[in-house]
Design a protein around this motif. Structure first.
Motif, short mmCIF file in Angstrom:
data_model
loop_
_atom_site.label_atom_id
_atom_site.label_comp_id
_atom_site.label_asym_id
_atom_site.label_seq_id
_atom_site.Cartn_x
_atom_site.Cartn_y
_atom_site.Cartn_z
N ILE A 45 -29.44 -14.85 -25.54
CA ILE A 45 -29.63 -15.85 -26.68
C ILE A 45 -29.51 -15.21 -28.07
CG2 ILE A 45 -31.24 -17.46 -27.83
CD1 ILE A 45 -32.64 -17.62 -25.09
N GLN A 46 -29.87 -14.01 -28.29
CA GLN A 46 -29.81 -13.58 -29.54
C GLN A 46 -28.27 -13.07 -29.96
OE1 GLN A 46 -31.86 -9.77 -30.00
NE2 GLN A 46 -31.03 -9.29 -32.18
N THR A 47 -27.50 -12.68 -28.81
CA THR A 47 -26.06 -12.34 -28.93
C THR A 47 -25.30 -13.77 -29.26
OG1 THR A 47 -26.51 -10.37 -27.33
CG2 THR A 47 -24.13 -11.18 -27.76
N TRP A 48 -25.68 -14.72 -28.38
CA TRP A 48 -24.68 -15.68 -28.52
C TRP A 48 -25.14 -16.69 -30.03
CZ3 TRP A 48 -26.88 -20.99 -29.31
CH2 TRP A 48 -25.89 -21.76 -29.23
N LEU A 49 -26.33 -16.65 -30.48
CA LEU A 49 -26.66 -16.97 -31.79
C LEU A 49 -25.86 -16.17 -32.84
CD1 LEU A 49 -30.54 -17.78 -31.65
CD2 LEU A 49 -28.54 -19.25 -31.77
N MET A 50 -25.94 -14.91 -32.80
CA MET A 50 -25.12 -14.05 -33.79
C MET A 50 -23.66 -14.39 -33.51
SD MET A 50 -26.95 -10.48 -33.87
CE MET A 50 -26.87 -9.84 -31.92
N THR A 51 -23.11 -14.60 -32.39
CA THR A 51 -21.62 -14.72 -32.21
C THR A 51 -21.33 -16.02 -32.82
OG1 THR A 51 -21.59 -13.55 -30.22
CG2 THR A 51 -19.85 -14.85 -30.79
N LYS A 52 -22.08 -17.19 -32.55
CA LYS A 52 -21.64 -18.41 -33.16
C LYS A 52 -21.83 -18.34 -34.80
CE LYS A 52 -21.15 -21.18 -29.45
NZ LYS A 52 -19.71 -21.93 -29.47
N PHE A 53 -22.86 -17.75 -35.31
CA PHE A 53 -23.20 -17.58 -36.75
C PHE A 53 -21.98 -16.71 -37.38
CE2 PHE A 53 -24.73 -15.24 -40.31
CZ PHE A 53 -25.22 -16.11 -41.10
N THR A 54 -21.70 -15.81 -36.79
CA THR A 54 -20.59 -14.86 -37.25
C THR A 54 -19.13 -15.58 -37.26
OG1 THR A 54 -21.40 -12.97 -36.52
CG2 THR A 54 -19.19 -12.63 -37.13
#
Length: 224
Positions: A45-54
């Motif tokens: 979940i953390q990786t998915w959120l960081m990818t979307k935000f970036t």
């Protein structure tokens, strides 16, 4: 003796150690994650959120501006965790201090300006004078645009003001709840209001961290 409402924004000390230091280090300790051979749910979940935000921040920027992805992501994560930790009882919120917010905003803003002056000085200086400006208005507009450029770091004041106002409001409502605890109806009403304000403050903490980072990306977009 009536307590000063602004005492909550003064850094407390435990054994002569300012809690500001602990509050500033805590987000780093929470964000840090050990390398894993197999990704778990929280890491996914953390990786998915960081990818979307970036992706959202980097979309308007050209390729040279993508080198700022790690910086923007770090600033966003740090401000988000710091703001949310400050909502816990008996904690200190470093982002309610103007010195910290200006200390973050000023160097990052200056870095975007220097990046523009180094990579594309003509385009960066062209932002000071809109196209098609009448000759008589050129000196006035240059002065206005220069002032507008120099006051951009004051975005740190926005973060300070919004978090300070929310904390003060919650403190006032909590104090009122202690006074009217003898009346069940008022106590329940004030308790529900306090719960809604806390939920709103959580949203404000997340939004302000995003707005701070978004403004930085917009400044970078003009200079990259």
């Amino acid at each position: 003796m009536t307590m000063n409402l602004f005492d909550q924004f003064a850094s407390p000390q435990v054994l002569a150690i300012p809690l500001t230091i602990v509050a500033l280090i805590m987000p780093v300790m929470l964000i840090y994650a050990r390398p894993r051979l197999i990704m778990n749910r929280s890491a996914a979940i953390q990786t998915w959120l960081m990818t979307k935000f970036t992706k959202q921040l980097m979309a308007p920027l050209n390729k040279p501006g993508h080198t700022w992805a790690l910086v923007l992501l770090t600033v966003m994560a740090y401000l988000l965790v710091t703001n949310l930790l400050g909502l816990l009882p008996h904690t200190f919120t470093p982002t309610t201090q103007l010195s910290l917010n200006m200390g973050l905003a000023t160097p990052l803003w200056l870095a975007t300006v220097l990046t523009g002056l180094r990579n594309q000085p003509t385009t960066s200086l062209a932002h000071l004078l809109p196209t098609g400006t009448p000759t008589l208005l050129i000196p006035i507009l240059i002065v206005i645009e220069t002032i507008s450029l120099l006051i951009r770091p004051i975005a740190g004041v926005r973060l300070t003001a919004n978090l300070t106002a929310g904390h003060l409001l919650i403190t006032l409502i909590s104090s009122t709840m202690l006074i009217f605890t003898t009346t069940p109806t008022l106590a329940i009403t004030i308790g529900a209001l306090l719960l809604m304000l806390t939920t709103l403050e959580i949203a404000v903490a997340m939004i302000q961290a995003y707005v701070f980072t978004l403004l930085l990306s917009l400044y970078l977009q003009e200079n990259s």
